[in-house]
Design a protein around this motif. Sequence first.
Motif, PDB file in Angstrom:
ATOM      1  N   ARG A   1      -5.480  -9.630   7.084  1.00 33.05           N
ATOM      2  CA  ARG A   1      -4.284  -8.954   6.566  1.00 33.05           C
ATOM      3  C   ARG A   1      -3.498  -8.219   7.629  1.00 33.05           C
ATOM      4  O   ARG A   1      -2.273  -8.072   7.506  1.00 33.05           O
ATOM      5  CB  ARG A   1      -4.686  -7.970   5.459  1.00 33.05           C
ATOM      6  CG  ARG A   1      -5.080  -8.620   4.160  1.00 33.05           C
ATOM      7  CD  ARG A   1      -5.400  -7.572   3.108  1.00 33.05           C
ATOM      8  NE  ARG A   1      -4.314  -6.612   2.927  1.00 33.05           N
ATOM      9  CZ  ARG A   1      -4.387  -5.551   2.133  1.00 33.05           C
ATOM     10  NH1 ARG A   1      -5.503  -5.324   1.456  1.00 33.05           N
ATOM     11  NH2 ARG A   1      -3.371  -4.725   2.014  1.00 33.05           N
TER      12      ARG A   1
ATOM     13  N   GLN B   1       0.820  -1.207   0.000  1.00 31.29           N
ATOM     14  CA  GLN B   1       0.000   0.000   0.000  1.00 31.29           C
ATOM     15  C   GLN B   1       0.853   1.255   0.000  1.00 31.29           C
ATOM     16  O   GLN B   1       0.379   2.332  -0.319  1.00 31.29           O
ATOM     17  CB  GLN B   1      -0.923   0.001   1.228  1.00 31.29           C
ATOM     18  CG  GLN B   1      -1.762  -1.262   1.375  1.00 31.29           C
ATOM     19  CD  GLN B   1      -2.754  -1.396   0.250  1.00 31.29           C
ATOM     20  OE1 GLN B   1      -3.176  -0.413  -0.339  1.00 31.29           O
ATOM     21  NE2 GLN B   1      -3.129  -2.625  -0.056  1.00 31.29           N
TER      22      GLN B   1
ATOM     23  N   GLU C   1     -11.397  -9.291   5.909  1.00 33.44           N
ATOM     24  CA  GLU C   1     -10.139  -9.046   5.205  1.00 33.44           C
ATOM     25  C   GLU C   1      -9.169  -8.253   6.067  1.00 33.44           C
ATOM     26  O   GLU C   1      -7.964  -8.534   6.075  1.00 33.44           O
ATOM     27  CB  GLU C   1     -10.426  -8.293   3.899  1.00 33.44           C
ATOM     28  CG  GLU C   1     -11.099  -9.154   2.846  1.00 33.44           C
ATOM     29  CD  GLU C   1     -11.581  -8.338   1.654  1.00 33.44           C
ATOM     30  OE1 GLU C   1     -11.762  -8.934   0.569  1.00 33.44           O
ATOM     31  OE2 GLU C   1     -11.789  -7.106   1.803  1.00 33.44           O
ATOM     32  N   PHE C   2      -9.688  -7.286   6.815  1.00 29.62           N
ATOM     33  CA  PHE C   2      -8.807  -6.523   7.704  1.00 29.62           C
ATOM     34  C   PHE C   2      -8.207  -7.436   8.771  1.00 29.62           C
ATOM     35  O   PHE C   2      -7.003  -7.375   9.056  1.00 29.62           O
ATOM     36  CB  PHE C   2      -9.568  -5.378   8.369  1.00 29.62           C
ATOM     37  CG  PHE C   2      -8.715  -4.577   9.308  1.00 29.62           C
ATOM     38  CD1 PHE C   2      -7.956  -3.514   8.847  1.00 29.62           C
ATOM     39  CD2 PHE C   2      -8.642  -4.898  10.666  1.00 29.62           C
ATOM     40  CE1 PHE C   2      -7.143  -2.794   9.702  1.00 29.62           C
ATOM     41  CE2 PHE C   2      -7.838  -4.186  11.534  1.00 29.62           C
ATOM     42  CZ  PHE C   2      -7.085  -3.131  11.054  1.00 29.62           C
TER      43      PHE C   2
ATOM     44  N   ILE D   1      -4.140   2.359   4.291  1.00 34.51           N
ATOM     45  CA  ILE D   1      -5.229   1.812   3.492  1.00 34.51           C
ATOM     46  C   ILE D   1      -6.443   2.713   3.656  1.00 34.51           C
ATOM     47  O   ILE D   1      -6.508   3.527   4.580  1.00 34.51           O
ATOM     48  CB  ILE D   1      -5.593   0.376   3.931  1.00 34.51           C
ATOM     49  CG1 ILE D   1      -6.089   0.374   5.394  1.00 34.51           C
ATOM     50  CG2 ILE D   1      -4.420  -0.569   3.738  1.00 34.51           C
ATOM     51  CD1 ILE D   1      -6.720  -0.932   5.821  1.00 34.51           C
TER      52      ILE D   1
ATOM     53  N   THR E   1     -11.837  -0.127   1.203  1.00 29.05           N
ATOM     54  CA  THR E   1     -11.240  -1.147   0.345  1.00 29.05           C
ATOM     55  C   THR E   1     -11.215  -2.529   0.978  1.00 29.05           C
ATOM     56  O   THR E   1     -10.842  -3.499   0.306  1.00 29.05           O
ATOM     57  CB  THR E   1      -9.806  -0.757  -0.033  1.00 29.05           C
ATOM     58  OG1 THR E   1      -8.993  -0.722   1.163  1.00 29.05           O
ATOM     59  CG2 THR E   1      -9.768   0.606  -0.706  1.00 29.05           C
ATOM     60  N   LEU E   2     -11.620  -2.658   2.257  1.00 26.77           N
ATOM     61  CA  LEU E   2     -11.535  -3.936   2.946  1.00 26.77           C
ATOM     62  C   LEU E   2     -12.824  -4.252   3.706  1.00 26.77           C
ATOM     63  O   LEU E   2     -13.469  -3.348   4.249  1.00 26.77           O
ATOM     64  CB  LEU E   2     -10.380  -3.935   3.964  1.00 26.77           C
ATOM     65  CG  LEU E   2      -8.950  -3.866   3.441  1.00 26.77           C
ATOM     66  CD1 LEU E   2      -7.992  -3.817   4.614  1.00 26.77           C
ATOM     67  CD2 LEU E   2      -8.636  -5.050   2.549  1.00 26.77           C
ATOM     68  N   THR E   3     -13.163  -5.521   3.764  1.00 28.53           N
ATOM     69  CA  THR E   3     -14.210  -5.979   4.678  1.00 28.53           C
ATOM     70  C   THR E   3     -13.588  -6.208   6.053  1.00 28.53           C
ATOM     71  O   THR E   3     -12.358  -6.212   6.206  1.00 28.53           O
ATOM     72  CB  THR E   3     -14.836  -7.281   4.183  1.00 28.53           C
ATOM     73  OG1 THR E   3     -13.846  -8.329   4.251  1.00 28.53           O
ATOM     74  CG2 THR E   3     -15.343  -7.142   2.757  1.00 28.53           C
TER      75      THR E   3
END
Length: 393
Positions: free
Chosen positions: A99, A8, A95-96, A86, A90-92
């Motif tokens: 990641r 990122q 997903e967060f 980020i 951009t993330l659910t």
Amino acid sequence: MHSSAFAQTASCVKPVPAPTGSPPLDEAAVRAILGAPDRKYARRIAKAKEKEYPRRSPADWTKAGYAASGVVEALRRSIKDMVPRIHADTLTEDEFAERFERANTPVVIDGLCRAWKACSAWTLEGLLQNYGGEKFKVGEDDDGYAVYIKLKYFIRYMLDNQDDSPLYVFDSSFADRPATRALRQDYSLPRFFTDDLFRLVGEKRRPPFRWFVLGPERSGSYIHIDPLGTSAWNALLSGHKCWALFPPSVSKETVQPKNCGGREAIAWFVNALPLLQASENLDHRPITVIQRETMFVPGGWWHVVLNLDTTVAVTQNFCSRANFDSVWLKTRKSRPKMSLKLQESSASRHELSKGNHPSYRGRSPSGHRSDSPSHDWRARRRHCAESTRHQKN
């Protein structure tokens, strides 16, 4: 940590982004609300300082001359932006967690808290008008009792002080006191951080976990690890904070070198930061960033934070399914009754059984994770070192 988490950031060194959230400080408007200082102001500030640091003379507060030294401006120009950024859209949530939480990776998150009422209500003018006569915690005395100052006195002090390391509002009971609990209605839990398992032990049993934070330039928090293995989010509503972080593998002796000034954030940045940035051991070099919006700090990470101007923030420590293992082990040792309550909760048994617990994914048969976060931090540091050499050449 996954190396993709750093994709990122386009470069190791970035310009400091413009602050978002509350409007810029309007000092004239604030002073107009404050009016002329009353006769109690100087006494109240002096008394608070004496309670927090009884062995520090009035002259000791300014003896290093940091206010006129240009150190803050130097940090603004020189700090490398090494933490991923980020955008929340951009993330659910899953997903967060995958990641960043389970990968044990710090990150700055834009756009996560912009819908909060606090973004517009927590200007100094708004806080003065609504809470100017209320007291907020600025420290503790030698016996562990809280030291409080009325907000109207503290804000005047923020505008006028020349202290090396000024007083700093860091108040964990603001949401419990009748006169200030309305502040809690001005924000909601960020959607990435609603999974807080400490709620299972009850509000009275859980340790302090949320803070209203207000501080002037040069104030800050000395290097530390958050208690009980908890992770934290810090939502910055105005101003800039300078962070330096180290992964859990780095020792206390490394991050707190001897003969580097007192236990103040600004002294650490002046004396310890240059030593560690020049370390031949890449693992001992700090991960730095100038924060905007929301910072996520995984459990076990060392961090030191310095306010580069007047800042307003709210922060919270938490235990989620992703960091439950480490939090429970530390809680079992230092807070056995609370750990028993957490373990015995029917909700925790259902959510955190080994077969269903998300933090067990990706472990080797020995119980350790199959990926190595420290390897990726070393790779990132090598990249930054190479970038710096190329820039110099």
